[in-house]
Scaffold this motif. Structure first.
Motif, PDB file in Angstrom:
ATOM      1  N   LEU A 263       0.826  -1.216   0.000  1.00 48.97           N
ATOM      2  CA  LEU A 263       0.000   0.000   0.000  1.00 48.97           C
ATOM      3  C   LEU A 263       0.858   1.263   0.000  1.00 48.97           C
ATOM      4  N   GLY A 264       0.508   2.181  -0.887  1.00 44.41           N
ATOM      5  CA  GLY A 264       1.174   3.480  -0.919  1.00 44.41           C
ATOM      6  C   GLY A 264       2.539   3.502  -1.560  1.00 44.41           C
ATOM      7  N   ILE A 265       2.947   2.390  -2.179  1.00 45.68           N
ATOM      8  CA  ILE A 265       4.259   2.353  -2.833  1.00 45.68           C
ATOM      9  C   ILE A 265       4.081   2.603  -4.328  1.00 45.68           C
ATOM     10  N   PRO A 266       4.608   3.714  -4.842  1.00 43.85           N
ATOM     11  CA  PRO A 266       4.375   4.069  -6.245  1.00 43.85           C
ATOM     12  C   PRO A 266       5.302   3.337  -7.205  1.00 43.85           C
ATOM     13  N   GLY A 267       4.826   3.196  -8.417  1.00 43.62           N
ATOM     14  CA  GLY A 267       5.616   2.647  -9.504  1.00 43.62           C
ATOM     15  C   GLY A 267       5.143   3.276 -10.803  1.00 43.62           C
ATOM     16  N   ALA A 268       5.604   2.744 -11.915  1.00 46.13           N
ATOM     17  CA  ALA A 268       5.198   3.262 -13.224  1.00 46.13           C
ATOM     18  C   ALA A 268       4.961   2.101 -14.164  1.00 46.13           C
ATOM     19  N   GLN A 269       4.122   2.333 -15.165  1.00 47.26           N
ATOM     20  CA  GLN A 269       3.840   1.298 -16.154  1.00 47.26           C
ATOM     21  C   GLN A 269       3.121   1.928 -17.332  1.00 47.26           C
ATOM     22  N   GLN A 270       3.215   1.272 -18.506  1.00 50.81           N
ATOM     23  CA  GLN A 270       2.472   1.755 -19.667  1.00 50.81           C
ATOM     24  C   GLN A 270       1.082   1.156 -19.737  1.00 50.81           C
ATOM     25  N   TRP A 271       0.797   0.214 -18.828  1.00 48.28           N
ATOM     26  CA  TRP A 271      -0.540  -0.373 -18.746  1.00 48.28           C
ATOM     27  C   TRP A 271      -0.878  -0.634 -17.286  1.00 48.28           C
ATOM     28  N   VAL A 272      -2.068  -0.223 -16.898  1.00 50.18           N
ATOM     29  CA  VAL A 272      -2.626  -0.577 -15.598  1.00 50.18           C
ATOM     30  C   VAL A 272      -4.045  -1.055 -15.878  1.00 50.18           C
ATOM     31  N   ASN A 273      -4.543  -1.979 -15.056  1.00 49.39           N
ATOM     32  CA  ASN A 273      -5.802  -2.655 -15.381  1.00 49.39           C
ATOM     33  C   ASN A 273      -7.003  -1.731 -15.515  1.00 49.39           C
ATOM     34  N   ASP A 274      -6.928  -0.506 -14.962  1.00 49.10           N
ATOM     35  CA  ASP A 274      -8.098   0.380 -14.996  1.00 49.10           C
ATOM     36  C   ASP A 274      -8.059   1.416 -16.111  1.00 49.10           C
ATOM     37  N   LEU A 275      -7.178   1.258 -17.101  1.00 55.00           N
ATOM     38  CA  LEU A 275      -7.186   2.197 -18.233  1.00 55.00           C
ATOM     39  C   LEU A 275      -8.550   2.125 -18.921  1.00 55.00           C
ATOM     40  N   PRO A 276      -9.130   3.298 -19.262  1.00 51.76           N
ATOM     41  CA  PRO A 276     -10.549   3.328 -19.631  1.00 51.76           C
ATOM     42  C   PRO A 276     -10.893   3.076 -21.095  1.00 51.76           C
ATOM     43  N   ASN A 277      -9.966   2.554 -21.909  1.00 51.82           N
ATOM     44  CA  ASN A 277     -10.322   2.302 -23.310  1.00 51.82           C
ATOM     45  C   ASN A 277     -11.130   1.007 -23.432  1.00 51.82           C
ATOM     46  N   ASP A 278     -11.917   0.902 -24.505  1.00 53.96           N
ATOM     47  CA  ASP A 278     -12.851  -0.217 -24.674  1.00 53.96           C
ATOM     48  C   ASP A 278     -12.139  -1.569 -24.755  1.00 53.96           C
TER      49      ASP A 278
END
Length: 390
Positions: A263-278
């Motif tokens: 919890l609360g540990i940041p990272g980066a990515q080009q994809w996260v599961n909640d990206l809002p595209n169809d």
């Protein structure tokens, strides 16, 4: 007798015509790790690839699809052997997969020499983005340095003045720490490169990091090593003392075992599961139904790899011998990616957005990954200028 022989030859030729004209399948080799602790990653990649094939109706360009999965056992020499087997014995049209950069680097030459189109759905070593680039190689992930470089930018935004860097001593680990150093404006007060993949005790490195008294620690450890590192970081009491920044250490394959420690540990990515595209909404929803869990970025990149292959096969109407035309089609990235729209650079690595991700409590109280902000848009790796393809 001679006339009889000729007649028999003509008959055999006539009988063979339908076989020659008959449509064949699209043969795809998939190399990943399907044994030992890293199998959780390989299985997620395979599950996502299979889901993509379901979404494609199990056909590409009107042809049925045959996938041959091979276990590299997380060993470069085994990965190379499996790659050679897929090319020489199975005669695949495409090779997809590869978690580990050292396995991919060992497997690259057989694929390129045989002009077999290879798609990495995870590993992105700097050498392949640069001097070892090839028309026959594509990535559906990133170049290794890009994600940690994004974290370095975020550390600047957070006012971090000095940092301690820790990662494994193999190709990807070196790229990851180099990526942070490329963008981080503060001082690096220490670096540790640990044995890979067998070291899972990080007490010595954590003691050195504590003694250095940095503003932050950056770490890259994928899979089981990431679980062990984070849990030991918390157990050592460091989470409340020194902020931790990560790349690939926390994802959907490790989070169930890291739990609230993440919890609360940041990272980066080009994809996260909640990206809002169809495309992403469908991928995530259908994955949860079929596999009773959440996909990881490893899976998302493998899902995209299937659609990239499909775009090539459709472009040539199933005539996979037209490799030059398939490569041109793939360079257009003309499919609905779960990361949203992206384009390819000259080295066949994606030019794409990178997002800040954080771990928060979901609606049911379980830790989940969440997209927080876009850190960088249309990012291109720094090695493309070393690639001879222009």
């Amino acid at each position: 007798m001679k006339r009889t022989f000729v007649a028999a030859g003509v008959l055999l030729a006539a009988l063979s015509v339908p076989a020659l004209a008959q449509q064949k399948s699209v043969k795809i080799g998939f190399v990943s790790t399907f044994s030992g602790p890293p199998a959780v990653i390989g299985n997620d990649m395979r599950n996502s690839f299979e889901l993509a094939l379901d979404h494609l109706g199990r056909k590409m360009g009107g042809l049925p699809i045959e996938v041959i999965y091979e276990d590299d056992q997380q060993k470069p020499e085994v990965g190379k052997q499996k790659t050679e087997k897929l090319i020489e014995s199975d005669h695949v049209d495409f090779i997809v997969g590869y978690i580990w950069s050292n396995v991919l680097l060992a497997s690259l030459k057989p694929a390129i020499d045989s002009k077999t189109i290879m798609i990495s759905s995870n590993a992105g070593p700097s050498q392949i983005a640069g001097e070892l680039c090839s028309p026959y190689f594509f990535s559906t992930s990133w170049q290794n340095d890009q994600t940690p470089a994004t974290v370095g930018l975020y550390m600047n935004q957070k006012g971090v003045k000095n940092a301690y860097l820790i990662g494994p001593n193999y190709a990807a680990g070196k790229d990851m720490l180099a990526g942070v150093k490329a963008t981080f404006k503060g001082k690096v007060v220490g670096e540790d490169y640990t044995r890979w993949p067998d070291q899972l005790d990080f007490s010595a490195e954590l003691s050195k990091a504590r003694a250095a008294k940095p503003d932050a620690v950056f770490v890259f450890y994928p899979g089981a090593a990431g679980v062990q590192f984070l849990n030991q970081y918390v157990q050592a009491g460091l989470k409340n003392q020194i902020p931790l920044y990560t790349a690939f250490t926390i994802d959907e394959t490790t989070l169930p075992r890291q739990g609230e420690n993440a919890l609360g540990i940041p990272g980066a990515q080009q994809w996260v599961n909640d990206l809002p595209n169809d495309a992403n909404k469908k991928f995530v929803a259908d994955y949860k139904v079929k596999y009773k869990g959440s996909p990881s970025f490893y899976g998302a990149q493998s899902y995209d790899a299937a659609h990239l292959v499909n775009s090539a096969v459709v472009a040539v109407k199933g005539d996979v011998a037209r490799k030059a035309d398939m490569i041109k089609a793939m360079e257009k990235a003309d499919f609905a990616s779960v990361r949203g729209a992206f384009r390819y650079g000259n080295n066949h690595f994606p030019i794409q957005n990178f997002y800040l991700q954080d771990v928060v409590k979901g609606a049911d109280g379980t830790p989940v990954l969440k997209t927080v902000a876009t850190i960088v848009k249309d990012d291109q790796d720094i090695f493309h200028d070393k690639c001879s393809m222009k």
